[in-house]
Write a protein that holds these residues in place. Structure first.
Motif, PDB file in Angstrom:
ATOM      1  N   ASP A 156     -19.347  21.289 -10.855  1.00 16.27           N
ATOM      2  CA  ASP A 156     -18.762  21.748 -11.823  1.00 16.27           C
ATOM      3  C   ASP A 156     -19.054  21.866 -13.155  1.00 16.27           C
ATOM      4  O   ASP A 156     -18.685  22.263 -13.970  1.00 16.27           O
ATOM      5  CB  ASP A 156     -17.158  21.488 -11.722  1.00 16.27           C
ATOM      6  CG  ASP A 156     -17.077  19.997 -12.348  1.00 16.27           C
ATOM      7  OD1 ASP A 156     -17.941  19.462 -12.769  1.00 16.27           O
ATOM      8  OD2 ASP A 156     -15.712  19.623 -12.415  1.00 16.27           O
ATOM      9  N   GLN A 175     -19.792  19.571 -15.268  1.00 21.06           N
ATOM     10  CA  GLN A 175     -19.120  18.516 -16.262  1.00 21.06           C
ATOM     11  C   GLN A 175     -20.173  17.476 -16.870  1.00 21.06           C
ATOM     12  O   GLN A 175     -19.943  17.243 -18.055  1.00 21.06           O
ATOM     13  CB  GLN A 175     -18.164  17.437 -15.400  1.00 21.06           C
ATOM     14  CG  GLN A 175     -17.511  16.602 -16.365  1.00 21.06           C
ATOM     15  CD  GLN A 175     -16.932  15.507 -15.559  1.00 21.06           C
ATOM     16  OE1 GLN A 175     -16.362  14.578 -15.869  1.00 21.06           O
ATOM     17  NE2 GLN A 175     -16.572  15.716 -14.069  1.00 21.06           N
ATOM     18  N   ARG A 229     -18.882   8.436 -19.605  1.00 23.79           N
ATOM     19  CA  ARG A 229     -18.274   9.968 -20.105  1.00 23.79           C
ATOM     20  C   ARG A 229     -17.639   9.638 -21.583  1.00 23.79           C
ATOM     21  O   ARG A 229     -17.137  10.477 -22.084  1.00 23.79           O
ATOM     22  CB  ARG A 229     -17.472  10.482 -19.096  1.00 23.79           C
ATOM     23  CG  ARG A 229     -18.051  10.757 -17.857  1.00 23.79           C
ATOM     24  CD  ARG A 229     -17.153  11.409 -16.875  1.00 23.79           C
ATOM     25  NE  ARG A 229     -16.223  10.237 -16.360  1.00 23.79           N
ATOM     26  CZ  ARG A 229     -14.952  10.359 -15.580  1.00 23.79           C
ATOM     27  NH1 ARG A 229     -14.862  11.694 -15.286  1.00 23.79           N
ATOM     28  NH2 ARG A 229     -14.622   9.253 -15.236  1.00 23.79           N
ATOM     29  N   THR A 251     -19.770  14.911 -22.028  1.00 20.94           N
ATOM     30  CA  THR A 251     -19.522  15.746 -21.088  1.00 20.94           C
ATOM     31  C   THR A 251     -19.401  17.433 -21.556  1.00 20.94           C
ATOM     32  O   THR A 251     -19.237  17.576 -22.825  1.00 20.94           O
ATOM     33  CB  THR A 251     -18.299  15.390 -20.260  1.00 20.94           C
ATOM     34  OG1 THR A 251     -17.163  15.698 -21.096  1.00 20.94           O
ATOM     35  CG2 THR A 251     -18.302  14.046 -19.720  1.00 20.94           C
ATOM     36  N   LYS A 304     -15.005  21.946 -19.982  1.00 21.43           N
ATOM     37  CA  LYS A 304     -14.405  22.051 -18.480  1.00 21.43           C
ATOM     38  C   LYS A 304     -14.403  23.391 -18.134  1.00 21.43           C
ATOM     39  O   LYS A 304     -14.118  24.440 -18.962  1.00 21.43           O
ATOM     40  CB  LYS A 304     -12.789  21.541 -18.824  1.00 21.43           C
ATOM     41  CG  LYS A 304     -12.058  21.589 -17.327  1.00 21.43           C
ATOM     42  CD  LYS A 304     -10.593  21.298 -17.653  1.00 21.43           C
ATOM     43  CE  LYS A 304      -9.857  21.207 -16.560  1.00 21.43           C
ATOM     44  NZ  LYS A 304      -8.279  20.646 -16.873  1.00 21.43           N
ATOM     45  N   SER A 354     -10.024  19.999 -11.311  1.00 23.42           N
ATOM     46  CA  SER A 354     -10.554  19.508 -10.363  1.00 23.42           C
ATOM     47  C   SER A 354     -10.025  19.662  -8.677  1.00 23.42           C
ATOM     48  O   SER A 354      -8.828  20.020  -8.673  1.00 23.42           O
ATOM     49  CB  SER A 354     -10.422  17.836 -10.512  1.00 23.42           C
ATOM     50  OG  SER A 354     -10.924  17.110  -9.253  1.00 23.42           O
TER      51      SER A 354
END
Length: 322
Positions: free
Chosen positions: A92, A94, A119, A196, A199, A203
């Motif tokens: 994704d 991230q 992270r 990171t 978004k 999830s």
């Protein structure tokens, strides 16, 4: 020196291009960088998009088998194709793929077998305060179980040396992150801080934070019992033993004072706790025997993988079922 970058995917045709676009084409000390997409039974065009964008290898499952199985199959595939280092990243987008070079450097320098990206979850804006605390708590529990010190044990952005993968044996279905850290606690594990990316979506591993907590806790407890049964059953048995002695001491004190009659319930309660302690110690013996067998099996697995993956393979695509 060959580095494999693997990306487990499930319906990621929209985010996969973002991930692939930022994977470095060259890393100091690395001769070859190959990409591997594990298509975990996607219903969209994930595999087709991967091939169109020039992914070196595409490994397809005929149906969704889960993240842990995807990681395990990807690791075996990479070893079969001569990987010296395996980097696992998320689908994704991230993680900052441009940091892959930094992630593998401790392995290339011989300073670590596994490198896990931190992270810095306390600084991630889209994490709620509760989720930040739970991430920190989960890392603390894993660190205690594995006798290590990782700030972000749940991070999926990590690099493994080929040697560390040879003996790795994943048995959980939910996620490999916690289990591999506890299992590999005796190896050299390093960490590097990262920032990171923004978004891109929610999830898909869990439907709620509570489901995530329940599944993660289950994976941690299961791994802890498998790899450190003395710490779990030994502590439980000792606690029950000490608690079971208290009612007996109480009864003896009352009996010495001439008031023992009518307090037989203390003996019954104490006996129940002592039976629990006995069962805990019995389970400890059984778990220890299983641990010994597992160690022998992992040593055998390591030798089998060395024999199996010594020559490597040549195919670029693979389709697997269950």
């Amino acid at each position: 020196m060959k580095v494999f970058v693997q990306i487990p995917c499930l319906d990621e045709e929209s985010t996969l291009p973002l991930v692939l676009a930022t994977i470095p084409e060259a890393i100091p000390g690395v001769d070859v960088i190959e990409t591997l997409v594990i298509d975990d039974g996607s219903s969209d065009r994930t595999a087709a998009v991967a091939r169109k964008l020039g992914v070196t290898h595409v490994l397809s499952h005929t149906r969704p088998l889960g993240l842990a199985r995807s990681f395990r199959d990807g690791a075996d595939f990479a070893l079969a194709h001569g990987a010296d280092v395996l980097v696992n990243t998320d689908r994704d987008n991230q993680y900052p793929q441009e940091r892959i070079g930094d992630l593998v450097q401790p392995i290339l320098a011989g300073e670590a077998d596994i490198v896990v990206a931190d992270r810095q979850t306390s600084t991630i804006e889209h994490f709620s305060p509760f989720k930040r605390r739970m991430q920190a708590f989960g890392s603390t529990v894993v660190n205690k179980a594995a006798s290590i010190d990782l700030p972000d044990a749940a991070s999926g952005f990590r690099a493994y040396s080929a040697a560390s993968l040879m003996r790795l044996n994943i048995v959980t279905d939910f996620s490999y992150c916690m289990e591999t850290i506890i299992q590999a606690g005796h190896k050299s594990i390093a960490s590097i801080p990262i920032v990171t990316n923004e978004k891109t979506r929610e999830s898909r591993l869990f439907s709620s934070i509570w489901q995530h907590i329940a599944k993660s806790a289950s994976a941690i407890i299961r791994s802890f019992i498998m790899f450190k049964p003395h710490a779990f059953f030994g502590l439980l048995g000792t606690v029950l033993l000490l608690l079971g002695l208290i009612p007996f001491v109480r009864f003896l004190v009352l009996a010495a004072m001439g008031d023992g009659a009518g307090h037989v319930q203390s003996l019954i309660f104490g006996s129940a706790l002592l039976v629990g302690a006995l069962f805990s110690y019995a389970l400890l013996i059984i778990a220890d025997l299983q641990r010994t067998n597992r160690v022998l099996m992992e040593e055998t697995l390591e030798q089998v993988r060395i024999l199996r993956f010594g020559q490597g393979g040549t195919s670029h695509d693979d389709v697997r079922g269950s």
